[in-house]
Write a protein that holds these residues in place. Structure first.
Motif, PDB file in Angstrom:
ATOM      1  N   VAL A 211       0.863  -1.188   0.000  1.00 55.34           N
ATOM      2  CA  VAL A 211       0.000   0.000   0.000  1.00 55.34           C
ATOM      3  C   VAL A 211       0.900   1.239   0.000  1.00 55.34           C
ATOM      4  N   PRO A 212       0.774   2.115  -1.001  1.00 58.91           N
ATOM      5  CA  PRO A 212       1.713   3.237  -1.135  1.00 58.91           C
ATOM      6  C   PRO A 212       1.415   4.427  -0.220  1.00 58.91           C
ATOM      7  N   VAL A 213       1.553   4.183   1.070  1.00 56.51           N
ATOM      8  CA  VAL A 213       1.360   5.232   2.074  1.00 56.51           C
ATOM      9  C   VAL A 213       2.660   5.373   2.868  1.00 56.51           C
ATOM     10  N   ARG A 214       3.096   6.589   3.090  1.00 54.69           N
ATOM     11  CA  ARG A 214       4.296   6.836   3.890  1.00 54.69           C
ATOM     12  C   ARG A 214       3.874   7.002   5.358  1.00 54.69           C
ATOM     13  N   HIS A 215       4.221   6.022   6.176  1.00 50.76           N
ATOM     14  CA  HIS A 215       3.846   6.022   7.588  1.00 50.76           C
ATOM     15  C   HIS A 215       4.923   6.754   8.386  1.00 50.76           C
ATOM     16  N   LYS A 216       4.629   7.973   8.831  1.00 52.96           N
ATOM     17  CA  LYS A 216       5.666   8.808   9.434  1.00 52.96           C
ATOM     18  C   LYS A 216       5.729   8.718  10.956  1.00 52.96           C
ATOM     19  N   GLU A 217       4.583   8.704  11.618  1.00 54.81           N
ATOM     20  CA  GLU A 217       4.556   8.593  13.079  1.00 54.81           C
ATOM     21  C   GLU A 217       3.355   7.733  13.467  1.00 54.81           C
ATOM     22  N   ILE A 218       3.525   6.922  14.530  1.00 63.25           N
ATOM     23  CA  ILE A 218       2.455   6.015  14.972  1.00 63.25           C
ATOM     24  C   ILE A 218       2.354   6.091  16.488  1.00 63.25           C
ATOM     25  N   TYR A 219       1.195   6.521  16.984  1.00 61.33           N
ATOM     26  CA  TYR A 219       0.968   6.659  18.427  1.00 61.33           C
ATOM     27  C   TYR A 219      -0.155   5.720  18.861  1.00 61.33           C
ATOM     28  N   GLY A 220       0.015   5.096  20.002  1.00 61.86           N
ATOM     29  CA  GLY A 220      -1.021   4.217  20.521  1.00 61.86           C
ATOM     30  C   GLY A 220      -1.226   4.390  22.009  1.00 61.86           C
ATOM     31  N   ILE A 221      -2.476   4.305  22.449  1.00 69.10           N
ATOM     32  CA  ILE A 221      -2.797   4.380  23.873  1.00 69.10           C
ATOM     33  C   ILE A 221      -3.734   3.223  24.240  1.00 69.10           C
ATOM     34  N   ASN A 222      -3.802   2.952  25.537  1.00 66.58           N
ATOM     35  CA  ASN A 222      -4.749   1.961  26.081  1.00 66.58           C
ATOM     36  C   ASN A 222      -4.579   0.561  25.484  1.00 66.58           C
ATOM     37  N   VAL A 223      -3.342   0.100  25.402  1.00 66.97           N
ATOM     38  CA  VAL A 223      -3.108  -1.271  24.948  1.00 66.97           C
ATOM     39  C   VAL A 223      -3.233  -2.196  26.155  1.00 66.97           C
ATOM     40  N   HIS A 224      -4.258  -3.059  26.136  1.00 70.11           N
ATOM     41  CA  HIS A 224      -4.522  -3.924  27.286  1.00 70.11           C
ATOM     42  C   HIS A 224      -3.452  -5.017  27.395  1.00 70.11           C
ATOM     43  N   PRO A 225      -2.997  -5.312  28.601  1.00 69.58           N
ATOM     44  CA  PRO A 225      -1.938  -6.325  28.778  1.00 69.58           C
ATOM     45  C   PRO A 225      -2.286  -7.685  28.168  1.00 69.58           C
ATOM     46  N   THR A 226      -3.571  -8.034  28.128  1.00 69.56           N
ATOM     47  CA  THR A 226      -3.951  -9.360  27.633  1.00 69.56           C
ATOM     48  C   THR A 226      -3.707  -9.535  26.138  1.00 69.56           C
ATOM     49  N   ILE A 227      -3.540  -8.430  25.405  1.00 70.30           N
ATOM     50  CA  ILE A 227      -3.294  -8.550  23.967  1.00 70.30           C
ATOM     51  C   ILE A 227      -1.891  -8.063  23.597  1.00 70.30           C
ATOM     52  N   ASP A 232       3.187  -7.519  20.145  1.00 70.30           N
ATOM     53  CA  ASP A 232       4.588  -7.906  19.956  1.00 70.30           C
ATOM     54  C   ASP A 232       4.757  -8.699  18.662  1.00 70.30           C
ATOM     55  N   PHE A 233       3.788  -9.553  18.362  1.00 67.79           N
ATOM     56  CA  PHE A 233       3.808 -10.348  17.138  1.00 67.79           C
ATOM     57  C   PHE A 233       3.774  -9.427  15.919  1.00 67.79           C
ATOM     58  N   GLY A 234       2.873  -8.442  15.944  1.00 70.33           N
ATOM     59  CA  GLY A 234       2.757  -7.506  14.838  1.00 70.33           C
ATOM     60  C   GLY A 234       4.003  -6.653  14.673  1.00 70.33           C
ATOM     61  N   MET A 235       4.581  -6.230  15.798  1.00 73.99           N
ATOM     62  CA  MET A 235       5.786  -5.400  15.740  1.00 73.99           C
ATOM     63  C   MET A 235       6.947  -6.162  15.108  1.00 73.99           C
ATOM     64  N   ALA A 236       6.988  -7.459  15.332  1.00 72.76           N
ATOM     65  CA  ALA A 236       8.070  -8.273  14.781  1.00 72.76           C
ATOM     66  C   ALA A 236       7.974  -8.388  13.258  1.00 72.76           C
ATOM     67  N   LEU A 237       6.790  -8.117  12.701  1.00 69.46           N
ATOM     68  CA  LEU A 237       6.578  -8.270  11.266  1.00 69.46           C
ATOM     69  C   LEU A 237       6.949  -7.032  10.462  1.00 69.46           C
ATOM     70  N   LYS A 241      12.756   0.246  10.755  1.00 71.00           N
ATOM     71  CA  LYS A 241      12.525   1.679  10.534  1.00 71.00           C
ATOM     72  C   LYS A 241      11.141   2.098  11.009  1.00 71.00           C
ATOM     73  N   ILE A 242      10.108   1.310  10.667  1.00 70.73           N
ATOM     74  CA  ILE A 242       8.753   1.632  11.101  1.00 70.73           C
ATOM     75  C   ILE A 242       8.598   1.388  12.597  1.00 70.73           C
ATOM     76  N   ARG A 243       9.222   0.326  13.110  1.00 69.77           N
ATOM     77  CA  ARG A 243       9.147   0.040  14.555  1.00 69.77           C
ATOM     78  C   ARG A 243       9.631   1.226  15.372  1.00 69.77           C
ATOM     79  N   LYS A 244      10.657   1.894  14.897  1.00 70.41           N
ATOM     80  CA  LYS A 244      11.211   3.038  15.627  1.00 70.41           C
ATOM     81  C   LYS A 244      10.246   4.221  15.652  1.00 70.41           C
ATOM     82  N   ARG A 245       9.256   4.191  14.786  1.00 69.58           N
ATOM     83  CA  ARG A 245       8.298   5.303  14.724  1.00 69.58           C
ATOM     84  C   ARG A 245       7.048   5.041  15.578  1.00 69.58           C
ATOM     85  N   VAL A 246       6.993   3.863  16.195  1.00 67.71           N
ATOM     86  CA  VAL A 246       5.848   3.500  17.033  1.00 67.71           C
ATOM     87  C   VAL A 246       6.089   3.958  18.461  1.00 67.71           C
TER      88      VAL A 246
END
Length: 345
Positions: A211-227, A232-237, A241-246
């Protein structure tokens, strides 16, 4: 009778151009043109040559049946791949193949469909009307409002596809990229069962590389411990470079983002409902072009099963794509010339 069947088949396999090859007139602001030059290697000369190369490749590629030739469409791939023509070719071919082979999940991207409208009005995914200091659009996700017992994984893919396809029609966004903000509140284990592990892997990898989108910054809140294990699985994929922007936070007050860009419910000034209504107005303006993409097609029988299922490696140059496997590919090497490996934004 046999002749009529052959004629019908020949007509069906005749290549169609859904949009014409236009004479490009740059709509970008001077500031955005500078960003394009410095970050993406985009110059008037490079753009002209790359567009010509892509169009020649599309016209000669026997696997492509119905395509768009307009500059706006082609430039989103060139910009996402920093004007590496071979990488843009690979991304275009994979993108067209996945849209067709994955069926309803990436087709009928019509925000007016009842289920799509429901998800929009719930605020599952929408775009803020405000741009950040870098002139970038902010995409807001609230996956907790997605009822996994009522909606399907195809519904999720389609409503997100509507968002991305609409954003990609804007050339300023093609160059500057997007910022993502996600609230994981309400997400639980049932949400994780929407996709099989294999589907999840291919969606995440293609989301970054196809998908031709430039992902520049990624912010997340309220990640429940149970998921957290799924996160972690998704981050490994994704790429390092993108991981550093999360950036993940426990509280909205800690998020390093200008909260005025967000809905009032997250510390901004404009109520979420109002933002969603403004986003629907933008969807309406681009609806016809987004739906036109449904008519793009490839010859599925010319691709391996792995390629049709979305395996990233199956369409790399020289493996199963026309750009590296036949005489057309040999001819195109002379046109494109540039096979350098790049770190792609």
């Amino acid at each position: 009778m046999a002749f009529a069947q052959i004629r019908t088949m020949s007509k069906r396999l005749q290549k169609r151009y859904l949009t014409e090859a236009d004479e490009y007139k740059c709509p970008l602001s001077e500031e955005t043109q500078t960003i394009a030059s410095e970050e993406l290697r985009e110059t008037e000369s490079a753009r002209t040559q790359a567009l010509q190369a892509l169009r020649s490749w599309m016209e000669q590629n026997p696997k492509l049946l119905a395509v768009r030739l307009d500059s706006n469409y082609l430039l989103r791939f060139l910009r996402a791949k920093k004007f590496s023509v071979p990488m843009a070719q690979e991304a275009i071919e994979r993108y067209l193949l996945l849209r067709q082979s994955w069926g309803i999940a990436f087709n009928q991207l019509d925000y007016k469909l009842p289920i799509m409208m429901e998800l929009l009005e719930l605020g599952f995914v929408f775009v803020s009307p405000f741009k950040d200091k870098g002139g970038r659009r902010v995409v807001i996700y609230r996956p907790g409002v997605f009822d996994p017992y009522k909606y399907t994984n195809q519904d999720m893919c389609r409503v997100m596809g509507i968002c991305y396809e609409t954003l990609m029609e804007d050339e300023e966004t093609q160059v500057r990229g997007v910022v993502h903000f996600a609230d994981g509140g309400g997400v639980g284990f049932p949400h994780l069962t929407l996709f099989t592990p294999k589907e999840a892997v291919r969606i995440v990898k293609n989301g970054e590389r196809t998908v031709p989108v430039r992902h520049k910054e990624i912010y997340g809140i309220n990640v429940h411990p149970t998921i957290k294990f799924a996160l972690d699985f998704g981050m490994a994929l994704i790429s390092e470079k993108i991981r550093k922007r999360v950036r993940l936070y426990t509280s909205i007050n800690d998020v390093e983002i200008d909260q005025s860009l967000l809905p009032k419910e997250y510390g901004g000034v404009m109520p979420m409902k109002e933002m969603i209504e403004l986003w629907k107005e933008q969807l309406a303006k681009k609806r016809d072009m987004v739906l036109l993409n449904d008519k793009m097609s490839v010859r599925l029988e010319m691709y391996s099963e792995a390629a049709r299922e979305g395996a990233i490696s199956a369409l790399r140059s020289g493996a199963n794509t026309c750009a590296g496997a036949d005489a057309v590919g040999d001819a195109m090497r002379g046109l494109t010339g540039n096979f350098r490996k790049l770190e792609v934004d």
